[in-house]
Design a protein around this motif. Sequence first.
Motif, mmCIF file in Angstrom:
data_model
loop_
_atom_site.group_PDB
_atom_site.id
_atom_site.type_symbol
_atom_site.label_atom_id
_atom_site.label_comp_id
_atom_site.label_asym_id
_atom_site.label_seq_id
_atom_site.Cartn_x
_atom_site.Cartn_y
_atom_site.Cartn_z
ATOM 1 N N LEU A 15 22.490 1.581 7.271
ATOM 2 C CA LEU A 15 22.431 0.173 7.638
ATOM 3 C C LEU A 15 23.535 -0.633 6.957
ATOM 4 O O LEU A 15 24.191 -1.466 7.574
ATOM 5 C CB LEU A 15 21.056 -0.390 7.263
ATOM 6 N N SER B 19 18.684 3.302 5.028
ATOM 7 C CA SER B 19 19.099 2.095 4.328
ATOM 8 C C SER B 19 20.603 2.138 4.023
ATOM 9 O O SER B 19 21.307 1.124 4.137
ATOM 10 C CB SER B 19 18.245 2.007 3.069
ATOM 11 N N ILE C 52 13.023 -0.604 11.917
ATOM 12 C CA ILE C 52 12.316 0.535 11.326
ATOM 13 C C ILE C 52 11.983 0.247 9.869
ATOM 14 O O ILE C 52 10.879 0.514 9.400
ATOM 15 C CB ILE C 52 13.193 1.805 11.413
ATOM 16 N N LEU C 53 12.938 -0.302 9.159
ATOM 17 C CA LEU C 53 12.738 -0.569 7.733
ATOM 18 C C LEU C 53 11.866 -1.801 7.494
ATOM 19 O O LEU C 53 11.492 -2.089 6.358
ATOM 20 C CB LEU C 53 14.085 -0.746 7.029
ATOM 21 N N GLY C 54 11.586 -2.521 8.542
ATOM 22 C CA GLY C 54 10.745 -3.704 8.378
ATOM 23 C C GLY C 54 11.473 -4.867 7.732
ATOM 24 O O GLY C 54 10.872 -5.710 7.068
ATOM 25 N N LEU C 55 12.795 -4.924 7.935
ATOM 26 C CA LEU C 55 13.573 -5.960 7.253
ATOM 27 C C LEU C 55 13.658 -7.258 8.031
ATOM 28 O O LEU C 55 14.184 -8.240 7.525
ATOM 29 C CB LEU C 55 14.990 -5.449 6.971
ATOM 30 N N ASP D 199 3.692 -9.792 -0.932
ATOM 31 C CA ASP D 199 3.472 -8.370 -0.704
ATOM 32 C C ASP D 199 4.136 -7.522 -1.768
ATOM 33 O O ASP D 199 3.723 -6.403 -2.033
ATOM 34 C CB ASP D 199 4.046 -7.967 0.661
ATOM 35 N N PHE E 269 14.936 -10.392 0.685
ATOM 36 C CA PHE E 269 13.907 -10.392 -0.363
ATOM 37 C C PHE E 269 14.103 -11.642 -1.218
ATOM 38 O O PHE E 269 15.108 -11.767 -1.921
ATOM 39 C CB PHE E 269 14.019 -9.136 -1.222
ATOM 40 N N TYR F 207 10.705 -11.106 2.848
ATOM 41 C CA TYR F 207 9.594 -10.935 1.926
ATOM 42 C C TYR F 207 9.653 -11.944 0.793
ATOM 43 O O TYR F 207 10.728 -12.262 0.295
ATOM 44 C CB TYR F 207 9.645 -9.532 1.299
ATOM 45 N N VAL G 244 14.315 7.763 4.674
ATOM 46 C CA VAL G 244 14.278 6.302 4.621
ATOM 47 C C VAL G 244 15.445 5.767 3.783
ATOM 48 O O VAL G 244 16.116 4.809 4.171
ATOM 49 C CB VAL G 244 12.939 5.808 4.045
ATOM 50 N N ARG H 71 19.310 -9.159 1.611
ATOM 51 C CA ARG H 71 18.507 -8.257 2.396
ATOM 52 C C ARG H 71 17.170 -8.860 2.801
ATOM 53 O O ARG H 71 16.308 -8.143 3.298
ATOM 54 C CB ARG H 71 18.257 -6.966 1.597
#
Lengths: 203, 203
Positions: free
Chosen positions: A16, A13, A72-75, A142, A104, A79, A9, A102
């Motif tokens: 990416l 990243s 895949i990373l859920g980006l 989260d 966040f 968030y 993982v 990114r």
Amino acid sequence: MRKISDSTVRRLSVYLRFLEQAKSPTISSGELARLGGTTSAQVRKDLSFFGSFGKRGLGYAVPELTRRIRDILGLERGYRVVLVGAGRMGGALVQYHGFRQRGFHITAIYDQDARKIGSRWNGLVVRDVKHLESDLKKDPSDIAIVATPAESAQQVVDRLVRSGVKAILNFAPVPLNVPPDVEVKTVNMALELETLSYSLANR
Amino acid sequence: MRKISDSTVRRLSVYLRFLEQAKSPTISSGELARLGGTTSAQVRKDLSFFGSFGKRGLGYAVPELTRRIRDILGLERGYRVVLVGAGRMGGALVQYHGFRQRGFHITAIYDQDARKIGSRWNGLVVRDVKHLESDLKKDPSDIAIVATPAESAQQVVDRLVRSGVKAILNFAPVPLNVPPDVEVKTVNMALELETLSYSLANR
DNA sequence: TCCGCATTGTGAACTATTTCACAATTGGCG
DNA sequence: CGCCAATTGTGAAATAGTTCACAATGCGGA
């Protein structure tokens, strides 16, 4: 889903980051490996856990691979992140551009110290940590970042967990206890320096 | 010396933290494991790479084990550390108490930005990075912390390496190229958040 | 002294991760 | 169209790291 290792993982990243800067429309595993400091076989293996995204003889289409890894990373979703601890580290983190880039978004900062409460940090007012639960009830998050002293970290984490936080980035130098459905990453900078010290001492 | 894994070294560093806080004169592998978030077999295995420090039936003598681990990690000597990059992260690091506590003394701060040069940070004056080489010639350092933007990190690192720095703690979000006798640890906080994002996305 | 309990140190077994190596494709070019 | 060069995807082999399990203590108490 098949269990994917943390190191895979982390490498995704890293890939990416380079995909986002890539100029050419395609990129080979060899090139990604060179940029990311690994091997081409490793790159292909990492990707193969999630599907087969490349074209033999050609490499990977940059825009597609970028999208797949983000996914895949859920980006894709973005968030809300709350930060507890408005010390120096908290201050640096609030301003850190990499997070926002990114997806966040730090949406609140909390501290215990009356002298810090009410001050503005990058457009956010530091709130009394006693509002943590009620705020999270209204606006759930989260992810939380814990940048408190070691002594208060576990107690803060317990409160975050009770308020539904599912992932915690911890800068306090203690391992944290959380239920199995909550994920914690601890970043401990003194520890990193100590591994460097070890490598200096043993050569 | 036998090759020791990075994870073992990191755990030693964690054990050390708890040994320093321990109240009783002896401690068992089970107790250290509980505190450090691992298993007693792991603790014993980690230590066994370096010798046998315990007493069967009793555990480990806290003062002795503390000393041995400090020694293994090379923490007895104390390090001079230079910091390049007086941004927000640099500022947080300069003030970070954990470093000094562990024997890492930040002895100089450098930046490129004329607006920052000359300002005081925790008693140190930020110097123009152009003095890096000459300063290090006069007062060598084994360790440097790089907290510059990604773009300048590699160039700064090349200069550090040429000036004899042997270990680098890197906060810029790029893998760095260094000769094999130089050790680099990269801390990338956005990446840590991304691994959390992954775990949220895949449950 | 001798017993029983606690706990270490460590091979061996197991699990995880990385590297190898090669068949399967793809696209370009003559 | 057929061949060549490049490059993927992936089992299998190699390496690395963790857990197991148990013999080997060492101590305290009868």
